[in-house]
Design a protein around this motif. Structure first.
Motif, PDB file in Angstrom:
ATOM      1  N   ALA A 222       0.811  -1.216   0.000  1.00 17.86           N
ATOM      2  CA  ALA A 222       0.000   0.000   0.000  1.00 17.86           C
ATOM      3  C   ALA A 222       0.841   1.260   0.000  1.00 17.86           C
ATOM      4  O   ALA A 222       0.391   2.314  -0.428  1.00 17.86           O
ATOM      5  N   ASP A 223       2.074   1.188   0.501  1.00 15.10           N
ATOM      6  CA  ASP A 223       2.914   2.376   0.585  1.00 15.10           C
ATOM      7  C   ASP A 223       3.738   2.580  -0.673  1.00 15.10           C
ATOM      8  O   ASP A 223       4.529   3.505  -0.751  1.00 15.10           O
ATOM      9  N   LEU A 224       3.578   1.734  -1.691  1.00 16.38           N
ATOM     10  CA  LEU A 224       4.379   1.831  -2.904  1.00 16.38           C
ATOM     11  C   LEU A 224       3.704   2.733  -3.928  1.00 16.38           C
ATOM     12  O   LEU A 224       2.489   2.696  -4.110  1.00 16.38           O
ATOM     13  N   SER A 225       4.511   3.520  -4.613  1.00 16.62           N
ATOM     14  CA  SER A 225       4.001   4.367  -5.682  1.00 16.62           C
ATOM     15  C   SER A 225       3.998   3.574  -6.974  1.00 16.62           C
ATOM     16  O   SER A 225       4.462   2.432  -7.041  1.00 16.62           O
ATOM     17  N   ASP A 226       3.504   4.199  -8.031  1.00 19.31           N
ATOM     18  CA  ASP A 226       3.472   3.522  -9.330  1.00 19.31           C
ATOM     19  C   ASP A 226       4.872   3.150  -9.804  1.00 19.31           C
ATOM     20  O   ASP A 226       5.067   2.154 -10.491  1.00 19.31           O
ATOM     21  N   SER A 227       5.848   3.962  -9.451  1.00 21.80           N
ATOM     22  CA  SER A 227       7.207   3.744  -9.935  1.00 21.80           C
ATOM     23  C   SER A 227       7.984   2.720  -9.128  1.00 21.80           C
ATOM     24  O   SER A 227       9.049   2.281  -9.552  1.00 21.80           O
ATOM     25  N   THR A 228       7.487   2.337  -7.951  1.00 22.62           N
ATOM     26  CA  THR A 228       8.204   1.382  -7.122  1.00 22.62           C
ATOM     27  C   THR A 228       7.419   0.092  -6.879  1.00 22.62           C
ATOM     28  O   THR A 228       7.885  -0.793  -6.178  1.00 22.62           O
ATOM     29  N   ALA A 229       6.234  -0.019  -7.439  1.00 16.48           N
ATOM     30  CA  ALA A 229       5.422  -1.219  -7.256  1.00 16.48           C
ATOM     31  C   ALA A 229       6.065  -2.413  -7.964  1.00 16.48           C
ATOM     32  O   ALA A 229       6.872  -2.245  -8.887  1.00 16.48           O
ATOM     33  N   PRO A 230       5.754  -3.643  -7.551  1.00 16.40           N
ATOM     34  CA  PRO A 230       6.281  -4.830  -8.255  1.00 16.40           C
ATOM     35  C   PRO A 230       5.975  -4.743  -9.740  1.00 16.40           C
ATOM     36  O   PRO A 230       4.863  -4.402 -10.138  1.00 16.40           O
ATOM     37  N   ARG A 231       6.955  -5.093 -10.575  1.00 14.80           N
ATOM     38  CA  ARG A 231       6.798  -4.882 -12.012  1.00 14.80           C
ATOM     39  C   ARG A 231       7.811  -5.690 -12.811  1.00 14.80           C
ATOM     40  O   ARG A 231       8.822  -6.140 -12.289  1.00 14.80           O
ATOM     41  N   VAL A 232       7.508  -5.820 -14.104  1.00 14.77           N
ATOM     42  CA  VAL A 232       8.429  -6.435 -15.053  1.00 14.77           C
ATOM     43  C   VAL A 232       9.464  -5.402 -15.463  1.00 14.77           C
ATOM     44  O   VAL A 232       9.155  -4.216 -15.611  1.00 14.77           O
ATOM     45  N   LEU A 233      10.712  -5.839 -15.615  1.00 16.89           N
ATOM     46  CA  LEU A 233      11.793  -4.965 -16.072  1.00 16.89           C
ATOM     47  C   LEU A 233      12.197  -5.387 -17.480  1.00 16.89           C
ATOM     48  O   LEU A 233      12.501  -6.562 -17.701  1.00 16.89           O
ATOM     49  N   ASP A 234      12.201  -4.440 -18.401  1.00 17.66           N
ATOM     50  CA  ASP A 234      12.521  -4.802 -19.772  1.00 17.66           C
ATOM     51  C   ASP A 234      13.917  -4.373 -20.212  1.00 17.66           C
ATOM     52  O   ASP A 234      14.247  -4.435 -21.391  1.00 17.66           O
ATOM     53  N   ASP A 235      14.731  -3.917 -19.261  1.00 16.92           N
ATOM     54  CA  ASP A 235      16.076  -3.472 -19.614  1.00 16.92           C
ATOM     55  C   ASP A 235      17.156  -4.279 -18.898  1.00 16.92           C
ATOM     56  O   ASP A 235      18.265  -3.806 -18.690  1.00 16.92           O
ATOM     57  N   LEU A 236      16.822  -5.502 -18.517  1.00 15.01           N
ATOM     58  CA  LEU A 236      17.759  -6.325 -17.762  1.00 15.01           C
ATOM     59  C   LEU A 236      17.719  -7.761 -18.267  1.00 15.01           C
ATOM     60  O   LEU A 236      16.677  -8.426 -18.178  1.00 15.01           O
ATOM     61  N   GLY A 237      18.830  -8.251 -18.811  1.00 10.87           N
ATOM     62  CA  GLY A 237      18.900  -9.621 -19.285  1.00 10.87           C
ATOM     63  C   GLY A 237      17.882  -9.907 -20.377  1.00 10.87           C
ATOM     64  O   GLY A 237      17.419  -9.022 -21.088  1.00 10.87           O
ATOM     65  N   ASP A 238      17.519 -11.177 -20.509  1.00 10.56           N
ATOM     66  CA  ASP A 238      16.518 -11.601 -21.488  1.00 10.56           C
ATOM     67  C   ASP A 238      15.100 -11.482 -20.937  1.00 10.56           C
ATOM     68  O   ASP A 238      14.135 -11.391 -21.697  1.00 10.56           O
ATOM     69  N   ALA A 239      14.974 -11.517 -19.615  1.00 14.41           N
ATOM     70  CA  ALA A 239      13.675 -11.355 -18.946  1.00 14.41           C
ATOM     71  C   ALA A 239      13.966 -11.045 -17.483  1.00 14.41           C
ATOM     72  O   ALA A 239      14.926 -11.568 -16.911  1.00 14.41           O
ATOM     73  N   ALA A 240      13.159 -10.162 -16.878  1.00 11.24           N
ATOM     74  CA  ALA A 240      13.441  -9.773 -15.491  1.00 11.24           C
ATOM     75  C   ALA A 240      12.188  -9.192 -14.843  1.00 11.24           C
ATOM     76  O   ALA A 240      11.305  -8.664 -15.517  1.00 11.24           O
ATOM     77  N   PHE A 241      12.143  -9.302 -13.506  1.00  5.14           N
ATOM     78  CA  PHE A 241      11.086  -8.636 -12.744  1.00  5.14           C
ATOM     79  C   PHE A 241      11.629  -8.215 -11.395  1.00  5.14           C
ATOM     80  O   PHE A 241      12.666  -8.722 -10.929  1.00  5.14           O
ATOM     81  N   LEU A 242      10.926  -7.264 -10.771  1.00  3.45           N
ATOM     82  CA  LEU A 242      11.291  -6.758  -9.446  1.00  3.45           C
ATOM     83  C   LEU A 242      10.081  -6.892  -8.530  1.00  3.45           C
ATOM     84  O   LEU A 242       8.962  -6.562  -8.924  1.00  3.45           O
ATOM     85  N   ASN A 243      10.324  -7.353  -7.322  1.00  2.00           N
ATOM     86  CA  ASN A 243       9.265  -7.474  -6.322  1.00  2.00           C
ATOM     87  C   ASN A 243       9.672  -6.695  -5.082  1.00  2.00           C
ATOM     88  O   ASN A 243      10.864  -6.613  -4.746  1.00  2.00           O
ATOM     89  N   ASP A 244       8.706  -6.106  -4.396  1.00  2.00           N
ATOM     90  CA  ASP A 244       8.965  -5.280  -3.218  1.00  2.00           C
ATOM     91  C   ASP A 244       7.876  -5.569  -2.196  1.00  2.00           C
ATOM     92  O   ASP A 244       6.695  -5.389  -2.478  1.00  2.00           O
ATOM     93  N   LYS A 245       8.285  -6.015  -1.021  1.00  2.00           N
ATOM     94  CA  LYS A 245       7.318  -6.341   0.026  1.00  2.00           C
ATOM     95  C   LYS A 245       7.736  -5.708   1.344  1.00  2.00           C
ATOM     96  O   LYS A 245       8.902  -5.749   1.727  1.00  2.00           O
ATOM     97  N   LEU A 246       6.755  -5.140   2.035  1.00  2.00           N
ATOM     98  CA  LEU A 246       6.963  -4.602   3.374  1.00  2.00           C
ATOM     99  C   LEU A 246       6.284  -5.537   4.361  1.00  2.00           C
ATOM    100  O   LEU A 246       5.092  -5.824   4.233  1.00  2.00           O
TER     101      LEU A 246
END
Length: 305
Positions: A222-246
């Motif tokens: 709930a404290d994450l903004s649009d820019s820091t929410a869990p998401r797919v990353l398209d500029d890293l390796g062949d495939a990537a994602f980022l997850n963030d949990k409090l």
């Protein structure tokens, strides 16, 4: 009775004929073995094996991150370290694996009065034993299962996160949300987690119990903004994602940032977290994500060399 005379030429002709017959039989048998495999019904030669992955070995995990990168990810404030203490922290603790050509890992920890930070690295080399499936395709399947388990929203972007959270994070809401853009009434400065305390940021709420970020029953994102929410990353390796949990617990609060990426037949999982015993000081999502993504990019370049 007189013996018949022995004729050498005739014997040679007979021997040559026998040899030619044996050669013909042997050649026919050999040709049959080369054109078909009994296990595959004679079609193996028409179906070439899938492409092998790029990586045949793995590097030593603890030696991959640069020492300067580790210092930035495991800050100590004003704490001074002896040479032995620094070596223990920054050398890392290697994971115990039974085949270092298939999987390696390392862990780093630093405890300070402001909280504890942990960094872990897991690198897996995937090999497909199915001739019809390439190593890369096998690795992509494993990566997909990780992304699905993390419940990462589809789509997303891999552009660097902005220095300040998106205004949409707090738009139309009456309470502050952790790293949301709030204003400190005493200083007039933004309390978005990029201020005086790099190890954490104030929740922004006068009553910590009123902040959903410190409520175990609240949505941990709930404290994450649009820019820091869990998401797919398209500029890293062949495939990537980022997850963030409090996550909150009786002993305090901690934020876990995970970056997973695939490059050919290798899958890298990087986990970076910060613990705080003060629930009013939330670990800064922006800082942790930026540092985790920076290290992931460093690892991707190192593996590509």
């Amino acid at each position: 009775m007189p013996r018949k005379p022995f004729v050498p030429g005739a014997a040679l002709v007979v021997a040559a004929a026998l040899a030619a017959g044996l050669t013909a039989c042997t050649g026919g048998s050999s040709t049959g073995d080369e054109t078909g495999d009994a296990k595959s019904g004679g079609t193996a030669s028409s179906s070439p094996a899938a492409e092998p992955g790029r990586y045949q070995t793995l590097p030593e995990a603890c030696g991959l991150p640069a020492r300067g990168t580790l210092r930035g990810m495991l800050p100590g404030g004003d704490q001074q370290l002896s040479r032995a203490e620094a070596k223990k922290i920054y050398d890392g603790q290697p994971d115990i694996t039974y085949d270092t050509d298939r999987r390696v890992g390392c862990r780093w920890t630093r405890e300070t009065t402001a909280g504890t930070r942990h960094l872990s690295l897991d690198i897996q080399r995937v090999v497909s034993y199915d001739a019809a499936v390439s190593d890369d395709d096998k690795a992509q399947g494993i990566y997909d299962s990780k992304e699905l388990a993390a419940q990462i929203p589809p789509g997303g972007n891999g552009s660097p996160s902005p220095a300040t959270p998106s205004p949409s994070a707090t738009k139309g809401k009456g309470t502050n949300k952790g790293e949301g853009a709030t204003t400190n009434s005493s200083t007039g400065k933004s309390a978005d987690g990029k201020g005086k305390a790099p190890s954490g940021s104030p929740s922004g709420a006068s009553d910590p119990s009123a902040d959903p970020s410190t409520d175990p029953s609240a949505d941990p994102s709930a404290d994450l903004s649009d820019s820091t929410a869990p998401r797919v990353l398209d500029d890293l390796g062949d495939a990537a994602f980022l997850n963030d949990k409090l996550v909150t617990a009786d002993s305090g609060v901690h934020r876990d940032v995970t970056v997973v990426f695939r490059t050919s037949n290798v899958i890298v999982t990087l986990t970076y977290d910060q613990w705080s015993t003060d629930k009013t000081m939330l670990p800064d999502s922006q800082e942790l994500q930026d540092k985790a993504r920076s290290l992931a990019g460093e690892l991707s370049e190192s593996l590509s060399e």
